[in-house]
Design a protein around this motif. Structure first.
Motif, PDB file in Angstrom:
ATOM      1  N   THR A  48       0.673  -1.278   0.079  1.00 54.60           N
ATOM      2  CA  THR A  48       0.015  -0.120  -0.114  1.00 54.60           C
ATOM      3  C   THR A  48       1.019   1.323   0.057  1.00 54.60           C
ATOM      4  N   ILE A  49       1.705   1.205   0.964  1.00 58.26           N
ATOM      5  CA  ILE A  49       2.919   2.405   0.950  1.00 58.26           C
ATOM      6  C   ILE A  49       3.598   2.447  -0.452  1.00 58.26           C
ATOM      7  N   ALA A  51       2.340   1.891  -3.643  1.00 56.98           N
ATOM      8  CA  ALA A  51       1.457   2.335  -4.387  1.00 56.98           C
ATOM      9  C   ALA A  51       1.093   3.926  -4.186  1.00 56.98           C
ATOM     10  N   LEU A  52       1.319   4.328  -2.921  1.00 56.23           N
ATOM     11  CA  LEU A  52       1.001   5.658  -2.586  1.00 56.23           C
ATOM     12  C   LEU A  52       2.201   6.406  -3.060  1.00 56.23           C
ATOM     13  N   ALA A  53       3.598   5.809  -2.823  1.00 55.40           N
ATOM     14  CA  ALA A  53       4.578   6.523  -3.051  1.00 55.40           C
ATOM     15  C   ALA A  53       4.785   6.863  -4.488  1.00 55.40           C
ATOM     16  N   LYS A  54       4.356   5.732  -5.555  1.00 55.92           N
ATOM     17  CA  LYS A  54       4.239   5.972  -6.536  1.00 55.92           C
ATOM     18  C   LYS A  54       3.353   6.997  -7.301  1.00 55.92           C
ATOM     19  N   ILE A 116      -3.607  -3.060   0.854  1.00 50.00           N
ATOM     20  CA  ILE A 116      -4.034  -3.907  -0.290  1.00 50.00           C
ATOM     21  C   ILE A 116      -3.907  -5.289  -0.177  1.00 50.00           C
ATOM     22  N   GLY A 117      -5.006  -6.248  -0.349  1.00 55.15           N
ATOM     23  CA  GLY A 117      -4.623  -7.559  -0.154  1.00 55.15           C
ATOM     24  C   GLY A 117      -5.549  -8.225   1.123  1.00 55.15           C
ATOM     25  N   ASP A 118      -5.761  -7.211   1.987  1.00 52.98           N
ATOM     26  CA  ASP A 118      -6.439  -7.515   3.247  1.00 52.98           C
ATOM     27  C   ASP A 118      -7.849  -7.773   2.845  1.00 52.98           C
ATOM     28  N   LEU A 119      -8.519  -8.675   3.787  1.00 51.50           N
ATOM     29  CA  LEU A 119     -10.023  -8.928   4.028  1.00 51.50           C
ATOM     30  C   LEU A 119     -10.551  -8.077   5.104  1.00 51.50           C
TER      31      LEU A 119
END
Length: 262
Positions: A48-49, A51-54, A116-119
């Motif tokens: 997740t971090i 994706a945010l950095a990008k 991302i990927g967590d239920l």
């Protein structure tokens, strides 16, 4: 159009765009490699971090390139930057929801609420987090529906991924059978499930006599399983319980309609 104009207003802007694309490509790869090295255990938070950095880098490069191109067209970018402080309040008012989403997104990451990927379950919707940006979160249910939620609207979150899950099955058994015999049969089946089932984080066990229904005694069988796999585990437990109870000749009670023909 003279040569200087062509260079300043066409060629240089194109070069700036190409350099911006190249820098974005390089930075994106650096971020990917950095998080790949850090994220050896495939931690969803790091994904997740990353994706945010990008996303932040992409917006930053776009803004810088835009200002450079505007400068080549004779627009005073310095005054634009200076005026941002003056119009900042107006822009902030117009972008209240976006700013709320941004702050909420940063809070979600810093507090490790989900990744991302967590239920997760947010409100009445349950699913897997498929995308997380500075503005929205996308959650996909196992049935295929996808819900897109603005970050600032996310309240209480139930995360099923942070810890191991508990799978449990309530099994109804006949009153006619001896209680001690039933427990022996169930313990034997639990030992079999422990050997056969994947995703287990411990042994399958009989929790005990859960309820006395009108037509059956109800036992609860539980197992600690890998996070997010409890529904799958419960289906597998029911299948093995039915199969093994049939082998041992223990009938699961079911409703029957008796018709007397006078």
């Amino acid at each position: 159009m003279d040569k200087t104009t062509i260079i300043n207003k066409i060629i240089i802007p194109i070069v700036i765009v190409l350099i911006g694309v190249l820098i974005h490509f390089i930075v994106k790869n650096i971020i990917t490699k950095a998080f790949k090295f850090r994220n050896k255990n495939k931690n969803n938070r790091y994904k997740t971090i990353e994706a945010l950095a990008k996303t932040i880098c992409k917006y930053f490069i776009v803004i810088i390139c835009t200002l450079m191109i505007l400068d080549k067209y004779g627009i005073d970018t310095k005054s634009i930057i200076t005026s941002l402080g003056i119009v900042g309040a107006a822009v902030a008012l117009a972008m209240q929801d976006f700013l709320k989403d941004f702050v909420a997104g940063i809070s979600i990451v810093s507090e490790n609420q989900f990744a991302i990927g967590d239920l997760v379950k947010i409100g009445d919707f349950m699913g897997t987090v498929t995308s997380f940006t500075l503005k929205t979160t996308r959650i996909k249910a196992w049935t295929g529906e996808e819900k897109i939620i603005s970050n600032h609207l996310i309240g209480e979150v139930i995360n099923y991924t942070h810890n191991n899950s508990i799978a449990y099955v309530d099994v109804s058994l006949p009153y006619e059978e001896d209680v001690e015999n039933l427990e022996q049969v169930l313990n034997k089946i639990c030992a079999k499930m422990t050997k056969e089932m994947a995703d287990l984080k411990g042994e399958v066990s009989v929790l005990g006599l859960e309820n006395l229904d009108s037509s059956a005694v109800v036992y609860r069988v539980t197992a600690e399983v890998k996070s997010g796999t409890h529904f799958k585990a419960q289906r597998e437990m029911r299948k093995i319980l039915k199969r093994e109870l049939d082998k041992d000749g223990v009938n699961i009670p079911y409703s029957q309609l008796v018709i007397h023909n006078g």
